[in-house]
Structures are given as C-alpha cells and as structure tokens.
Design an enzyme around this catalytic site. Structure first.
Site, PDB file in Angstrom:
ATOM      1  N   ARG A  48       0.810  -1.220   0.000  1.00 36.05           N
ATOM      2  CA  ARG A  48       0.000   0.000   0.000  1.00 36.05           C
ATOM      3  C   ARG A  48       0.844   1.272   0.000  1.00 36.05           C
ATOM      4  O   ARG A  48       0.467   2.255  -0.628  1.00 36.05           O
ATOM      5  CB  ARG A  48      -0.945  -0.023   1.197  1.00 36.05           C
ATOM      6  CG  ARG A  48      -1.913  -1.194   1.105  1.00 36.05           C
ATOM      7  CD  ARG A  48      -3.146  -0.896   1.841  1.00 36.05           C
ATOM      8  NE  ARG A  48      -4.094  -2.003   1.756  1.00 36.05           N
ATOM      9  CZ  ARG A  48      -5.071  -2.188   2.606  1.00 36.05           C
ATOM     10  NH1 ARG A  48      -5.238  -1.356   3.610  1.00 36.05           N
ATOM     11  NH2 ARG A  48      -5.898  -3.197   2.470  1.00 36.05           N
TER      12      ARG A  48
ATOM     13  N   ASP B 193     -15.375   8.628  10.726  1.00 36.47           N
ATOM     14  CA  ASP B 193     -14.266   7.694  10.541  1.00 36.47           C
ATOM     15  C   ASP B 193     -13.001   8.527  10.435  1.00 36.47           C
ATOM     16  O   ASP B 193     -13.046   9.731  10.184  1.00 36.47           O
ATOM     17  CB  ASP B 193     -14.469   6.856   9.263  1.00 36.47           C
ATOM     18  CG  ASP B 193     -13.646   5.572   9.273  1.00 36.47           C
ATOM     19  OD1 ASP B 193     -14.203   4.503   9.576  1.00 36.47           O
ATOM     20  OD2 ASP B 193     -12.433   5.646   8.977  1.00 36.47           O
TER      21      ASP B 193
HETATM   22  C1  LIG Z   1     -13.381  -2.677   9.886  1.00 40.12           C
HETATM   23  S1  LIG Z   1     -14.014  -1.063   9.766  1.00 40.12           S
HETATM   24  C2  LIG Z   1     -15.518  -1.207  10.739  1.00 40.12           C
HETATM   25  C3  LIG Z   1     -16.735  -0.640  10.028  1.00 40.12           C
HETATM   26  C4  LIG Z   1     -18.069  -0.854  10.737  1.00 40.12           C
HETATM   27  N1  LIG Z   1     -18.084  -0.201  12.039  1.00 40.12           N
HETATM   28  C5  LIG Z   1     -18.396  -2.322  10.877  1.00 40.12           C
HETATM   29  O1  LIG Z   1     -18.483  -2.816  12.007  1.00 40.12           O
HETATM   30  O2  LIG Z   1     -18.588  -2.978   9.866  1.00 40.12           O
HETATM   31  C6  LIG Z   1     -12.913  -0.194  10.872  1.00 40.12           C
HETATM   32  C7  LIG Z   1     -12.896   1.311  10.636  1.00 40.12           C
HETATM   33  O3  LIG Z   1     -12.268   1.950  11.741  1.00 40.12           O
HETATM   34  C8  LIG Z   1     -11.607   3.100  11.256  1.00 40.12           C
HETATM   35  N2  LIG Z   1     -10.617   3.540  12.258  1.00 40.12           N
HETATM   36  C9  LIG Z   1      -9.446   2.960  12.617  1.00 40.12           C
HETATM   37  N3  LIG Z   1      -8.825   3.682  13.566  1.00 40.12           N
HETATM   38  C10 LIG Z   1      -9.631   4.751  13.820  1.00 40.12           C
HETATM   39  C11 LIG Z   1      -9.532   5.872  14.692  1.00 40.12           C
HETATM   40  N4  LIG Z   1      -8.479   6.045  15.515  1.00 40.12           N
HETATM   41  N5  LIG Z   1     -10.531   6.776  14.671  1.00 40.12           N
HETATM   42  C12 LIG Z   1     -11.606   6.633  13.852  1.00 40.12           C
HETATM   43  N6  LIG Z   1     -11.748   5.585  12.996  1.00 40.12           N
HETATM   44  C13 LIG Z   1     -10.773   4.663  12.986  1.00 40.12           C
HETATM   45  C14 LIG Z   1     -10.985   2.625   9.952  1.00 40.12           C
HETATM   46  O4  LIG Z   1     -10.679   3.714   9.102  1.00 40.12           O
HETATM   47  C15 LIG Z   1     -12.098   1.708   9.399  1.00 40.12           C
HETATM   48  O5  LIG Z   1     -12.923   2.393   8.498  1.00 40.12           O
END
Ligand SMILES: C[S@@+](CC[C@H](N)C(=O)[O-])C[C@H]1O[C@@H](n2cnc3c(N)ncnc32)[C@H](O)[C@@H]1O
Length: 277
Positions: A43, A146
C-alpha cells in the site's frame, strides 16, 4: 529540479517498519503487527511513487515533516482495514428496532445516533434503513464518522457493487436502493431519503475533544480489535462520556470490554447501557 532514480521495488527495512508502526499507533491507536509487512509494502509503495520518493525512510521523514497533516491521513487511509457490509451483526439492528426505538417513541425529541467508525457507510445506512422502516416512524439523526477520508468519500457517495449486496433482503433493496443503468450497470446507490438521514464527518477516536454532543446510541464496532488494551480504555472512556443517561453502546460481537474499566451495564451480547443518571 532534482530527479530521483526510483528503485523499482524499494525495500522496507526493520527500522522503517518500526518507525511506521510507531507513527500509526501514535496517530490512530492501531497496532500494526509484523504480519502486516506485506500490506504496508504494497500500500505504501503507491504513496512513494506518487510523491517521487526513493525509499521508505524518505517517506517516513516526509510524513513527519508534513505540517499540513495531509500525508499522515493518506498513510492511515492506506493502512486501515475498511471491510464492512450492510446489516453486519443483525442482532444489533433487531435490538435497535425492538428495544431502543420502541422505548424512545414518547421522548419528544429525535433519537441521536453516532456510528463512530463508519468506514464506507454500510453501518450508518443500515441504521437509517432500520429506522425508516419502522411501522410507527420516529425522528432520528445519525452522525457517521471515521478516520479515513477515502472511506468517508465512498460513504458519502453511497454507491456499492450489487455483487456486495447479495445478503440484503430483496424488499430492502427495492425500497432503499437505486439500480445503476448504462455505465452504472452492476452498481446500486443508496436512495436519497436514506442518504439525507446521515451526516458524515472525519473524526479520530483518539482526538474526540471537539465532539461536545452526547448520543442515545453509539455504534463502535470492529475497530477496537485493532487497538491494544490501553487505547481501548482511552476510547471506551471517551465514548462513555458521550453517551446520554440510559444510552446504549454497541460494540462488535467479536470484541470485549473485559479488562477495560467502565461503569456501563451489560444488557445483551455486545450491548452496554449507561445508567439513568
Ligand atoms: C473494519 S471497519 C468497521 C466498520 C463498521 N463499524 C463495521 O463494524 O462494519 C474499521 C474502521 O475503523 C476506522 N478507524 C481505525 N482507527 C480509527 C480511529 N483512531 N478513529 C476513527 N476511525 C478509525 C478505519 O478507518 C475503518 O474504516
């Protein structure tokens, strides 16, 4: 202007990896395990090429020096796992419909919901569709946030591959999605009345100081799995402070608050409630 001979395949040294792991942890709370090396190389190589930088070390220097903060956002965008899907962990949507919305009916104000790691939008749109489909409609608002600007751009557009919607019930597809035609064949867009229910905003769960509001329901699912215990503690305490009395926190069924100090009451698997005071 100086030109660089860019190595076709720059090597990620152990020192580079350590610096990237520390940077990602400090800025997002995400713990990158060594097993993620291949992902980091694949990436971030694209970022190196886009910026014309010859090595990963030069890239990390660049991120650390970038006063605008935009390159750290691009780095985290490249690293974060955005995997999600509509009506993921459907017990939560049943609970929202049958318990939370049902109890909120007479409150005389909108039900305020926050999807705190909304990725590409499937979670907040699933919440909106659940509430729009209630036999006795209620007023509600949804903030969806996010860290990833790339995920948020996709979420705002609300366009998905039809092949990813195979598990969404047909009546919901018919009612709340628009099928793409011509060049949009194979895609489906969330209908405008659903899109209008959701406000998107970039927020880092580690930097919630600017978020003054509190919510009746907070969905924070499938993000704490990327955090160590110390970061989980910090995030859960910050979320707890933003729950209204009687409000609910929904985490993933594959996550746990074991070992995290909080004063929430367990109500059902992966569902916690703040007391009424
Ligand atoms: C696997 S997705 C989960 C999406 C949804 N909540 C679900 O359960 O399907 C995890 C998300 O967390 C976000 N993320 C990771 N670290 C974060 C942070 N410190 N603050 C806000 N979002 C964060 C990532 O960008 C990603 O979009």
């Amino acid at each position: 202007m100086a030109t660089f001979a860019i190595d076709a395949d720059p090597r990620l040294t152990a020192t580079d990896m350590t610096r990237i792991v520390e940077l990602v942890y400090r800025k997002s709370g995400i713990t990158l395990h060594d097993g993620k090396r291949a992902l980091v190389v694949a990436r971030l190589q694209k970022r190196l090429r886009a910026l014309g930088l010859p090595t990963f070390a030069a890239y990390v220097d660049h991120v650390e020096r970038d006063a605008t903060g935009s390159e750290i956002v691009a780095l985290l965008d490249a690293i974060a796992t955005n995997h999600t899907y509509f009506f993921r962990e459907d017990a939560h949507f049943t609970f929202l419909r049958t318990r939370i919305a049902a109890a909120h009916g007479g409150a005389g104000r909108p039900l305020e919901i926050w999807s705190a790691a909304c990725s590409t939008g499937e979670e907040p749109y699933s919440i909106a569709i659940t509430l729009l489909g209630l036999p006795s409609p209620i007023e509600f608002s949804i903030l969806a946030s996010d860290l990833s600007t790339r995920a948020l751009a996709a979420a705002g557009a609300g366009v998905y591959k039809q092949s990813a919607l195979g598990d969404v019930p047909r009546d919901i597809l018919r009612a709340w999605f628009e099928r793409g035609l011509g060049p949009q064949e194979g895609l489906a867009r969330i209908a405008a009345p659903v899109r209008r229910c959701v406000t998107f905003r970039q927020l880092n769960l580690l930097e919630l100081g600017e978020l003054r509001d509190s919510y009746d329901v907070i969905f924070c699912r499938n993000v704490m799995i990327y955090f160590d215990r110390a970061v989980q503690q910090r995030v859960v305490s910050a979320l707890e402070r933003r729950l209204r009395p009687g409000g609910h926190l929904l985490i993933s069924h594959s996550e746990s608050l074991n070992g995290v100090a909080h004063s929430l009451r367990w109500v059902a698997p992966a569902i916690y409630q703040r007391g009424n005071h």
